[in-house]
Design an enzyme around this catalytic site. Structure first.
Site, PDB file in Angstrom:
ATOM      1  N   THR A 184      -4.282   9.130  -3.531  1.00 20.95           N
ATOM      2  CA  THR A 184      -4.636   9.266  -2.456  1.00 20.95           C
ATOM      3  C   THR A 184      -3.201  10.376  -1.941  1.00 20.95           C
ATOM      4  O   THR A 184      -3.648  10.343  -0.485  1.00 20.95           O
ATOM      5  CB  THR A 184      -4.012   7.769  -1.967  1.00 20.95           C
ATOM      6  OG1 THR A 184      -5.450   7.093  -1.898  1.00 20.95           O
ATOM      7  CG2 THR A 184      -4.108   7.873  -0.421  1.00 20.95           C
ATOM      8  N   GLU A 188       0.714  -1.492  -0.592  1.00 18.94           N
ATOM      9  CA  GLU A 188      -0.207  -0.302   0.133  1.00 18.94           C
ATOM     10  C   GLU A 188       1.174   0.875   0.152  1.00 18.94           C
ATOM     11  O   GLU A 188       0.462   1.641  -0.623  1.00 18.94           O
ATOM     12  CB  GLU A 188      -1.547  -0.029   1.333  1.00 18.94           C
ATOM     13  CG  GLU A 188      -1.836   0.970   2.018  1.00 18.94           C
ATOM     14  CD  GLU A 188      -3.191   0.911  -0.009  1.00 18.94           C
ATOM     15  OE1 GLU A 188      -3.331   0.279  -0.673  1.00 18.94           O
ATOM     16  OE2 GLU A 188      -4.115   1.305   0.521  1.00 18.94           O
TER      17      GLU A 188
END
Ligand code: HSE
Length: 313
Positions: free
Chosen positions: A184, A131
């Site tokens: 993000t 991630e």
């Protein structure tokens, strides 16, 4: 011995309103699919990616799913290698945990091929590292629910301390994805690192309230707690018609509504599938009226996480 395994891993709603970086839950649809095939030659090759419009890197070190596979093989000290086919159903930069679903699908598949050499708790740090590669931050609120299923609390990221919370049976999610991309990293960079004490007090009241509401199956308490005083107002500026979507959801009877992960997707929780469908229709009507392409999903909370959908010997 198994030669290849195909796994579905679910989309996830991170933050869940009040719990920036600490809450996340998995949904039943949509999700990504990965086929992982064992081979004698070492290393990881990504042989095919569909559904990404050619945007994802195919080099294993640079691709979230490939990176996760490389780390897995290194962790179990295997000299074998794998080939990966990745089928993206989750749009990139959607706020539905796209990179997490890919990494988790591959990790679950490869771990099955190696006869569960690692536990889910041992897979989690690898998924968190993957991630970080995808968005520059090692938060676990997408990878943990994608891997464990259900509704999770990340009490601590490093080392990960994951608490699986109970989910009231009637809790359903409406999820709408406006077709725009928000990275993000960008959505994190616009946040204020300083939080006024009065906002922090409201926020930890809500996080505690949400946990209490889940344990006591108190839907009204869950709804009252789905309020974010720290993140939402800043990120709402990135999402077209966010306030109208939220108002439409609440007017249609949702318990609460906020941004899914770092957006642009917006989620609402309701106390029944029927209500969640009505809420989803109301949210979608706003974007349709404004001519913004979108996809909408209605789902219960996915209690299982990844699942094997095919395997070959
Ligand atoms: N907690 C993360 C964020 C989730 O809001 O930045 C990203 O999907």
């Amino acid at each position: 011995m198994l030669k290849s395994v195909t796994v579905f891993a679910p989309a996830t709603v991170a933050n869940v309103g009040c719990g920036f970086d600490i809450f996340g839950f998995a949904v039943n649809v949509p999700g990504d699919i990965a086929k992982v095939t064992l081979r004698e030659a070492p290393g990881v090759d990504i042989v095919r990616i569909t559904g990404d419009d050619g945007r994802l890197p195919k080099s294993a070190e640079k691709n979230t799913a490939g990176f996760a596979a490389l780390r897995y093989l290194k962790t179990i000290k295997s000299n074998q290698g794998v080939e990966i086919e990745l089928h993206k159903n989750l749009p990139l930069g959607s706020g539905m945990g796209s990179s997490a679903a890919s990494a988790v699908a591959v990790l679950f598949a490869i771990n099955h091929l190696f006869e569960h050499a690692l536990s889910k708790h041992e897979l989690l740090p690898i998924a968190i590292e993957a991630e970080k590669l995808a968005c520059g931050s090692a938060h676990a609120d997408n990878v943990a629910p994608a891997l464990f299923g259900g509704f999770v609390l990340i009490r601590e990221n490093n080392p990960p301390d994951i608490i699986e919370l109970p989910v009231p049976a009637e809790l359903h999610c409406s999820l709408i994805h406006p077709e725009i991309v928000i990275r993000t990293e960008d959505a994190r960079n616009i946040l204020d690192p300083m939080v006024p004490l009065k906002d922090a007090v409201k926020q930890w009241g809500n996080t505690a309230g949400l946990v209490a509401g889940l344990y006591s199956q108190d839907y009204e308490l869950i709804g009252r707690s789905l309020q974010d005083h720290i993140i939402e107002s800043r990120r709402a500026t990135l999402i077209p018609h966010f306030h109208e979507i939220k108002q439409a959801a609440l007017q249609a009877g949702a318990l609460g509504c906020s941004i899914s992960g770092s957006g642009p997707s917006v989620f609402a929780l309701s106390q029944s599938r029927t209500k969640a469908q009505i809420v989803a229709d109301a949210m979608q009507a706003v974007l349709n009226r404004e001519g913004i392409d979108n996809q909408v999903y209605v789902s219960g909370v996915n209690q299982n996480g990844p699942k094997i959908i095919d395997q070959e010997e």
